[in-house]
Every structure is written in C-alpha cells, then in structure tokens.
Design an enzyme around this catalytic site. Structure first.
Site, PDB file in Angstrom:
ATOM      1  N   CYS A 141      -3.236   1.552   6.847  1.00 50.57           N
ATOM      2  CA  CYS A 141      -3.744  -0.128   8.000  1.00 50.57           C
ATOM      3  C   CYS A 141      -4.143   1.845   8.677  1.00 50.57           C
ATOM      4  O   CYS A 141      -4.928   1.183  10.203  1.00 50.57           O
ATOM      5  CB  CYS A 141      -1.905  -0.586   8.471  1.00 50.57           C
ATOM      6  SG  CYS A 141      -1.183   1.076   8.973  1.00 50.57           S
TER       7      CYS A 141
ATOM      8  N   GLU B  50       3.936  -4.818  13.076  1.00 53.41           N
ATOM      9  CA  GLU B  50       3.229  -3.842  12.217  1.00 53.41           C
ATOM     10  C   GLU B  50       2.053  -4.001  12.141  1.00 53.41           C
ATOM     11  O   GLU B  50       2.231  -4.108  10.781  1.00 53.41           O
ATOM     12  CB  GLU B  50       4.007  -2.565  12.031  1.00 53.41           C
ATOM     13  CG  GLU B  50       3.276  -1.006  12.047  1.00 53.41           C
ATOM     14  CD  GLU B  50       1.678  -0.581  11.284  1.00 53.41           C
ATOM     15  OE1 GLU B  50       0.625  -0.339  11.824  1.00 53.41           O
ATOM     16  OE2 GLU B  50       1.941  -0.994   9.992  1.00 53.41           O
TER      17      GLU B  50
ATOM     18  N   ASN C 171       0.496  -1.081   0.025  1.00 53.33           N
ATOM     19  CA  ASN C 171       0.210   0.118  -0.916  1.00 53.33           C
ATOM     20  C   ASN C 171       0.821   0.996   0.037  1.00 53.33           C
ATOM     21  O   ASN C 171       0.283   2.095  -0.849  1.00 53.33           O
ATOM     22  CB  ASN C 171      -1.350   0.095   1.266  1.00 53.33           C
ATOM     23  CG  ASN C 171       0.079  -0.338   2.567  1.00 53.33           C
ATOM     24  OD1 ASN C 171       0.313  -1.313   2.222  1.00 53.33           O
ATOM     25  ND2 ASN C 171      -0.943   0.074   3.617  1.00 53.33           N
TER      26      ASN C 171
END
Length: 500
Positions: A300, A266, A168
């Site tokens: 995210c 993460e 992303n």
C-alpha cells in the site's frame, strides 16, 4: 529483468506439502477443526503448485466463533496484565528462535522474496514484543471534577474484534491488529485473504497457541467474500479492523455503519516520491527503485509517482531504468531472486493493462513492460500525461511512473491532487527545507530522505483522505484507542443529595 523460473532448480517447498501441518484441511477455533465451507487449495503463484490445503469456514462457523469468542473474552479481559503479556513475550521468543515456521510459508504462498520475508518476520517479532509491553501500559487518567470526588477515565476492551487482512504482507498486516487487540483483553476473529490463509492466519494461530494463548480467544476463518461480509455485519462483533483496497473499504464502512461499529480502515495509496533538484541522483534512484519494486510493488505504501525536478529528470530516469533492468525476478524460493511473482493472473493483467494504456497514450517505456507467467518485469514509465491511469490509480505492481516539475509549488499541487494520502518521501540535501514542505503535504506519513515504504511497531500508522479512516495501528496510544472503549468513572464517599 533477469528471470529464473526452473522449478527443478529452485523449488524448496515440496517438503511443506509432504508432511501435513496442523492446519491440513482445518480452520482454527481455539483448536484445529473442520470448516463447513469445504477446503481451499493454497497455490504458490511462482509455480502454480498446490503447496497445502486448508479448511474453509462457513457463516455457521462464524456464528459459532463469535459465540465462543464472546464467552472466552470475559475471563481474558479480567486477567491480570502479566498473564496476557507472557503470551506475547513467549510468542516472540518462539518466532525469533525458529523464524522458518513463518518463512517457509511466506516465501512460496505470498510470492515474497526471501529478503522481504525475513524483514516481515522481523516486524512480527517487534509487534509481539510491543504487544507484550502494551498489556502493562497505563490505560487511564485522573480527571479534574467540579465535585468533591474521584474522576477517572479508563480504557476497557471492546469485546470481540473482527480482523480482515490482505495477501501482500499477510503475516504482519494480520498480526498488527490481532496481537494488540488480544493484548488489551479482547478476543479476535481473523479472516485472512484465502490466497494466504497460512502465513496470514493459520501459522499465526499455531504460534500463539504454542505460546499459551487460552482456547477460544483467537479464531482464524479462511473463506471468501460471504464470510467476510458476515463478519462485517455480525452484531456480536463491535469493532472491525480492515486492511485492503479503498473500494472494498468503502463497502465495509457502509455495511458496518448501521450497526454503529468501530471501524478501522487502512486502505490504498498512490504515494509520491518528491526528488528535489539538489538531491543526490544516484542515491535517489536507489531509494526510488526500492520504493516502487519491493515485493513486486504489492504494498500500500509503494512509490507510485516519482516527481523529479526537470533539471535532473533525464538522469534520474536513466538510472532508475538501469536498476529495474538488473533486478533478478523469479521463483522466490531461490534466494538469488530479489522479486517474485504477482499474486495472480487477474492482478497481473490489471498491471499490464495500465502500462499498455500509458504507452499507447504517449508515455515512454524506459524499462520493463513485459511479463512471463506471473513474473512482471520492473517497469519504468516517463513522459506520461497527467490524467494517465498509471499516475492516478494505485497500480499495485512493479511500475515506476516518472513525471517532471519545475517549481516546488507545482510539485506540492501534484502530490495533493491524488485522492489518496498515505505516504510521501522527499529526497534533498536540505532536510530542514523538506521538513517545512511536509506541512503542506496531505499525507498521513512523510519520510524525509527516504522512500515511501516503512513501518515500525512503535509508530501510529495510517493515512488520510481515501487512504484510511477510523484509527491507526501501532504505538501504545493508537492501539489503545483503536481496540478499547473509553469509560468514565466517578467515586465519592457519600451519596449525593438532590432536591427531589
């Protein structure tokens, strides 16, 4: 949604496919070489065109990379800090002087709007400069001792760091581990998402090589799950940094645990934007639109839940829906398009399935809910059931679910009900009140009078609960803790006498 999809009018990627780059059908092992896993076609999701072909690594390539990285790391770890710092200063200068070396791949390969891509390149420059500074940062401290001796603790490189990065924000989510890990004296093996092998890895390798990084310290191995799993369980890689979904992170943590590795995960988020009743509704809707729709919601930190006080919810929803309907969506090589495509059909279908189920369950579709090809219209949902997947899951698409609350206590409970704890925004005219509320929120990040998507190279970044574990990224202290081991040393002038 204003849709622009005419490739004849917008396609500016053809030149990148005509002249083969250094990585044409290659992987990076300190030099460009053929991988033993075949090749990977890099496809622009906006057009479906193959814009490049890169090499694919095999597990044998990984074994060779670990061996080479282990050998190269010894001299690099022993090098003076200024030698390491010079590489990252030079890389920052090269990228600042020619941002197109990344931009021309970020836009078509990851479907990034040009504003988002430019922002990402700016983050890369900042990360490189911070990594240059990290090399000279104090790396130890003197400790008190009950004995007449010098007692100190210092940070030493772990050796080889494995990095697995997503599609992303492919460049910065790779470099934020690669650069600091190298800066403190490690070697790095990077496995980018195969859909963004260039902007997420090979272009970064070229940049660092051009900046003078010695051969063998960075290996970029595009490949699938088999190579990723081999990296996770390889005994020669004592530290792993993974950015991706919570489901994948749990599997990586379980696979690495028997080897007692340092694992930094993460992971996902279902981030809340809390709009208090005294907030400026126009400004709040603007912030909410940015938080939910930036890069098609494929972040995210995307705002996945808009919690709006019942007294202003109707106005807020209407303004948010109006903004959604007027965002231009299309091939991001056309600068007129703010948003580009979803990364692939599988992700698009997941998004649409969640939206469709929400509407069938009684939600109001205030905007969007449609797609053409991989272009998904910015979508606003209201009147959702609290158990709707649109509220409980990370959608990873341009969807803004709006729910109402009546009391602040109710809103805090709704925020904390999520399994995730990455980022929360609070919008209000009373910033200190929001600061007090932040202490009640289970989140690694809280932004007051801003939306949920933000990052800086100087800031320790990370979540709690299902959003992350094992360390943070960013800032000298967090990077040192993540990519080094702590060593205690004592020194005394004479040999200690014992009664034996």
């Amino acid at each position: 949604m204003t849709l622009t999809t005419d490739p004849a009018a917008t396609d500016t990627t053809a030149g990148t496919a005509v002249a083969p780059a250094a990585w044409d059908r290659k992987i990076f092992t300190g030099r460009w070489s053929e991988g033993h896993g075949g090749t990977i076609d890099v496809v622009a999701p906006a057009t479906g065109k193959v814009i490049a072909t890169v090499g694919a690594a095999s597990t044998a390539d990984l074994d060779a990379a670990v061996e080479a990285a282990t050998a190269a790391q010894k001299a690099w770890g022993a090098a003076t800090y200024d030698r390491r710092a010079a590489v990252f200063r030079r890389a920052a200068q090269l990228l600042e002087a020619d941002p197109d070396r990344l931009l021309r791949w970020l836009v078509p390969e990851s479907g990034s709007g040009q504003g988002k891509a430019a922002f990402e390149v700016g983050l890369l420059v900042a990360e490189l400069n911070e990594s240059a500074a990290l090399a000279s940062h104090p790396y130890g401290e003197l400790l008190h001792s009950s004995k007449p001796r010098l007692s100190l603790a210092r940070r030493v490189p772990v050796g080889v760091v494995g990095v697995i990065s997503p599609f992303n924000f492919p460049a910065i989510l790779a470099l934020r581990s690669v650069a600091p890990a190298l800066a403190v004296g490690n070697a790095v093996i990077l496995k980018p998402d195969p859909r963004t092998s260039i902007s997420g890895g090979l272009a970064l390798a070229e940049l660092l090589a051009d900046a003078g990084l010695p051969e063998g310290l960075l290996h970029v191995l595009p490949g699938g799950a088999e190579v990723g799993h081999a990296l996770v369980v390889h005994p020669g890689v004592p530290c792993l940094s993974f950015t991706g979904s919570t489901a994948a992170g749990r599997k990586i943590g379980a696979a690495a645990a028997p080897l007692l590795k340092k694992v930094h995960l993460e992971l996902g988020g279902n981030n809340a934007l809390l709009v208090l009743p005294d907030a400026d509704v126009d400004a709040a809707a603007s912030a909410g639109a940015w938080g939910s729709f930036l890069h098609q919601g494929q972040v995210c930190m995307t705002t996945g839940r808009h919690l709006v006080h019942s007294s202003i919810a109707a106005e807020y929803t209407a303004k948010l829906a109006e903004k959604a309907r007027n965002i231009p969506v299309g091939d991001p090589t056309d600068p007129a398009n703010a948003l580009g495509p979803i990364i692939d059909a599988g992700q698009r279908d997941k998004i649409h399935g969640i939206v469709t189920a929400a509407v069938e369950g009684g939600a109001t579709l205030a905007a969007g809910g449609t797609y053409e090809g991989l272009f998904y219209a910015p979508t606003v949902l209201a009147d959702l059931a609290l158990d709707s997947a649109a509220l409980t899951q990370e959608i990873f698409g341009p969807v803004a679910p709006v729910i109402t609350y009546d009391t602040v206590d109710e809103a805090i409970d709704l925020i904390n009900s999520s399994e995730y704890g990455l980022s929360v925004g609070i919008l209000t005219s009373d910033a200190f009140r929001a600061f007090e509320l932040a202490g009640r929120i289970e989140s690694g990040i809280v932004h007051i009078n801003d939306q949920t998507v933000d990052d800086e190279a100087t800031i320790p970044f990370g979540g709690v609960k299902a959003s992350g574990v094992g360390g943070h990224f960013g800032g000298a202290r967090a990077n040192l803790e993540s990519f080094t081991d702590l060593q205690w040393i004592t020194v005394q002038s004479t040999i200690e006498r014992y009664p034996f």
